[in-house]
Write a protein that holds these residues in place. Structure first.
Motif, mmCIF file in Angstrom:
data_model
loop_
_atom_site.group_PDB
_atom_site.id
_atom_site.type_symbol
_atom_site.label_atom_id
_atom_site.label_comp_id
_atom_site.label_asym_id
_atom_site.label_seq_id
_atom_site.Cartn_x
_atom_site.Cartn_y
_atom_site.Cartn_z
ATOM 1 N N PRO A 65 6.614 2.086 0.022
ATOM 2 C CA PRO A 65 7.351 1.119 -0.297
ATOM 3 C C PRO A 65 6.318 -0.417 -0.448
ATOM 4 N N SER A 66 5.347 -0.265 0.045
ATOM 5 C CA SER A 66 4.269 -1.249 -0.213
ATOM 6 C C SER A 66 3.454 -1.180 -1.639
ATOM 7 N N ASP A 67 3.639 -0.011 -2.485
ATOM 8 C CA ASP A 67 2.886 0.012 -3.622
ATOM 9 C C ASP A 67 3.231 -0.942 -4.697
ATOM 10 N N PRO A 68 2.575 -0.878 -5.554
ATOM 11 C CA PRO A 68 3.169 -1.766 -6.786
ATOM 12 C C PRO A 68 4.602 -1.157 -7.165
ATOM 13 N N PRO A 69 5.371 -2.267 -7.559
ATOM 14 C CA PRO A 69 6.852 -2.038 -7.761
ATOM 15 C C PRO A 69 6.981 -0.843 -8.616
ATOM 16 N N MET A 70 6.288 -0.768 -9.902
ATOM 17 C CA MET A 70 6.700 0.343 -10.853
ATOM 18 C C MET A 70 6.372 1.659 -10.330
ATOM 19 N N ALA A 71 5.032 1.672 -9.559
ATOM 20 C CA ALA A 71 4.829 3.138 -9.134
ATOM 21 C C ALA A 71 5.695 3.518 -7.882
ATOM 22 N N TRP A 72 6.414 2.693 -7.310
ATOM 23 C CA TRP A 72 7.057 2.962 -6.315
ATOM 24 C C TRP A 72 8.586 3.398 -6.936
ATOM 25 N N LEU A 73 8.886 2.483 -7.941
ATOM 26 C CA LEU A 73 10.100 2.841 -8.833
ATOM 27 C C LEU A 73 10.196 4.379 -9.434
ATOM 28 N N LEU A 74 8.836 4.586 -10.155
ATOM 29 C CA LEU A 74 8.645 6.074 -10.675
ATOM 30 C C LEU A 74 8.855 6.995 -9.801
ATOM 31 N N ALA A 75 8.421 6.847 -8.279
ATOM 32 C CA ALA A 75 8.261 8.120 -7.435
ATOM 33 C C ALA A 75 9.809 8.155 -7.012
#
Length: 706
Positions: free
Chosen positions: A377-387
């Motif tokens: 959840p602490s990753d960049p928002p777009m990376a977390w959203l893609l996951a």
């Protein structure tokens, strides 16, 4: 007709006639001294009032003439061609019979063809006259075709033991023999449970096909969506999605309030986690008992490991494992390779009931390859959203194939075919179960021939189509367990019994318990001991037909091959009814809510899973389905997920297969209990931010019909 002579207990000679109906009837002749023995008086006239009910659908009537016979304990009377059931509703007749029939055992009927034969849907026949002790009721609820003789036994439910004089023995055997010719096991794919034989709805027995109201609604609605798809879908091939907001182009009109909520909040972690508890597929989540062996935590993530172990110790760590998808060959759509992932998601249950994701691993570790990337959840928002989007696509695959198609549709079909092959219409368990099989065989044939067939919808737009879907079904079939179909056992095994925010779990348990009480009351009317269950050969054959034949030898996974007690019988029947009703409803109703907004449940992914956290919105858009696939998904989700206008809610069937007052009273109690449960859920939902309605009894259909 065969003749057998025997001695009547009260002297006199008794001639037993084994009529073509399969009913043993007796005519008593004078004894050697010429004095009459108790029995019929051939010269005595008896008046019978006969009511015949034709189905309610438009084409239920027939202009063909129908011939009736009354069969009683002491004889049989041909009433000749006396009926022409042209209109729906009831027809009443009065006939004089110059034979004392005594208690009526059955009514026989034959529809005679003229130049053209028109099928007739007969609901029931009721007869009042000498020896009937009121009105004798003969349920039918089926099509009368051709010109063969159909036998309708009086509606009192009877096991083999309840027929000590074997009056119905031959009829039971003949009925099952004829049924097995019509209801034949088919074959679909190697390693899968068996379907009904037939490649199209026209191959099915007439009684298993849609009536015209259902058929008309289904056909017209499908024609409309295909027309709209053809008009708009062609343009989609030349257009593309450039931003996530562009998916609003295919967001359906008339969307549900929850679908609107999903569209606005699909990026939120709380909504992401909520779906594992109460979304379209609540069957995957389980409480962790240890850290999964396939979760690879690198040394630099020591803090995460500590946090996971802490949640594990407090019992608040949960997981959603999609390893069933590992190694599945992805589809090729319009010459473009699609992609499949097998994620593992670890989540924590908050004190307030929210379920929040902690880490996502999109692929299991592979020998000789670098450890898979972990998304946080602490990753960049777009990376977390893609996951999370990858997880939602994987959930779409397992939901549609494992939870919905296999565990709902196909299992219900096995139960229905086995019942038709093993239990005669006189049997109490047949009468109890038959309303829960309405339309199941046809909807499943349509699914196999249109959705998951070669060049079907799955092949055209789903990442696991073109063979991957069969692989998944085979893997899922091998893992089917009896306990997983019983909510008390399934929820206990998955550690969800005490999770108050699992609204699915709460409602599944309450619905299961209501069905269980209904079944126990019904069973107690006909089986007074465990021995009565064990000694019922038809019941034992039915159980074996389901487990050994239909489920292809599932006894090693807990499914019974014999029923040894009333408690075991009740549990098995409750499982059958819940599977055909609540189990299917819980995985069917959520489709329109959760998959209308395509990014929340994409049918395919066009790019491989990310191996970097350097992700932009364009990367997400490029990975999601194209506009053509998205519109196709939306179209069929809307068509299949809409509220069915021809719908019978759980327990509300109008067919009355029991003439006994006991079962009718039990059904009435069940209906009252379901109404009370429905109201309780309605009141609870009024205070919830996200109401859960999929298992409200008024929304649970009485059988798998869509």
């Amino acid at each position: 007709m065969a003749l057998f002579s025997c001695h009547h207990p009260q002297a006199g000679v008794c001639v037993q006639l084994l009529a073509g109906s399969g009913i043993s009837i007796t005519k008593c002749l004078p004894n050697a001294e010429g004095s009459p023995t108790p029995g019929p008086s051939p010269g005595k006239m008896g008046k019978y009032r006969i009511r015949v009910a034709t189905g309610d659908s438009l084409l239920a009537g027939s202009s063909n003439v129908v011939q009736l016979w009354l069969v009683g304990e002491h004889g049989e009377k041909d009433l000749a061609k006396i009926l022409r059931p042209i209109r729906t509703g009831q027809v009443q007749l009065e006939v004089e019979v110059s034979l004392c029939l005594e208690r009526l055992l059955l009514v026989k009927l034959r529809k005679h063809k003229s130049l053209v034969g028109f099928d007739w849907f007969c609901k029931w026949i009721a007869v009042q006259g000498p020896g009937t002790q009121g009105e004798a009721f003969f349920p039918c609820y089926r099509w009368v075709q051709g010109n063969e003789i159909i036998c309708l036994p009086e509606g009192t439910a009877r096991t083999v033991r309840d027929d000590p004089q074997n009056q119905f023995k031959k009829h039971r055997e003949q009925e099952l023999e004829e049924r097995r010719k019509v209801y034949r096991w088919g074959f679909w794919k190697e390693g899968l449970i068996l379907p009904i034989a037939g490649n199209s709805q026209w191959d099915l027995p007439r009684n298993e096909r849609f009536l015209e109201d259902k058929d008309l609604d289904f056909s017209l609605s499908l024609a409309k969506v295909l027309k709209d798809l053809a008009l708009k879908g062609t343009l989609d091939l030349t257009n593309s999605v450039r931003r996530l907001e562009d998916f609003s182009k295919v967001f359906p009109r008339g969307k549900t309030p929850l679908a609107e909520r999903v569209c606005n909040s699909w990026k939120d972690d709380a909504l992401f986690g909520y779906q594992f508890l109460n979304g379209a597929n609540p069957m995957l989540l389980r409480r962790s008992t240890s850290l999964p062996s396939q979760l690879v935590l690198p040394p630099e993530m020591g803090d995460l490991k500590t946090q996971l172990e802490k949640e594990l110790q407090t019992g608040s760590l949960f997981e959603a494992d999609f390893s069933l998808l590992d190694g599945v060959k992805p589809n090729v759509i319009i010459f473009k390779q699609q992609n499949v992932a097998a994620p593992l998601v670890m989540l924590k249950l908050q004190p307030d009931g929210r379920l929040l994701p902690m880490v996502i691993q999109l692929q299991p570790p592979q020998n000789g390859c670098p450890p898979p990337v972990l998304f946080l959840p602490s990753d960049p928002p777009m990376a977390w959203l893609l996951a999370k989007t990858w997880v939602r696509s994987s959930d779409f695959q397992l939901h549609q194939l494992q939870s919905h198609l296999l565990r709902g549709h196909l299992i219900a079909e096995v139960i229905s075919v086995a019942t038709m092959r093993s239990l005669p219409s006189l049997h109490p368990i047949y009468k109890l179960l038959i309303p829960h099989f309405r339309y199941t065989m046809e909807i499943n044939v349509l699914a196999r021939s249109n959705l998951v067939s070669e060049w079907g919808i799955s092949d055209l737009v789903v990442s696991t189509g073109s063979g991957g879907h069969v692989d998944i079904l085979q893997r899922a079939t091998a893992g089917l367990t009896y306990r997983s179909f019983c909510p008390p056992d399934d929820l206990a095994d998955r550690g969800l019994l005490d999770v108050k925010s699992s609204l699915y779990g709460q409602d599944a348990l309450r619905l299961w318990e209501a069905i269980s009480r209904y079944v126990e009351k019904m069973v107690s009317l006909f089986y007074k001991s465990d021995g009565a269950v064990k000694d019922d050969p038809e019941l034992q054959a039915w159980c074996r037909e389901i487990t050994e034949t239909g489920l292809q030898g599932a006894q090693d996974r807990g499914f019974p091959i014999s029923l040894e007690s009333r408690a075991q019988l009740c549990h098995f029947i409750t499982t059958c009814i819940f599977t055909c009703t609540g189990q299917h409803a819980s995985t069917h109703h959520g489709q329109l809510d959760w998959y209308s907004w395509i990014p929340n449940g994409p049918c395919t992914m066009r790019k491989p899973p990310p191996i970097s956290k350097d992700v932009t919105e364009k990367d997400i858009v490029d990975a999601l389905p194209g506009l053509h696939e998205a519109r196709t998904q939306k179209t069929f989700i809307k068509f299949l997920g809409r509220r069915q206008p021809v719908m019978v809610a759980l327990g509300q069937h109008k067919e009355n297969y029991f003439s006994d007052p006991g079962p009718q009273a039990v059904l009435k109690q069940f209906q009252e209990e379901l109404a009370a449960l429905d109201k309780e859920i309605e009141v609870r939902n009024a205070g919830l931010d996200l109401p859960y309605e999929y298992l409200r009894p008024s929304m649970v259909e009485n059988s798998v019909t869509i």
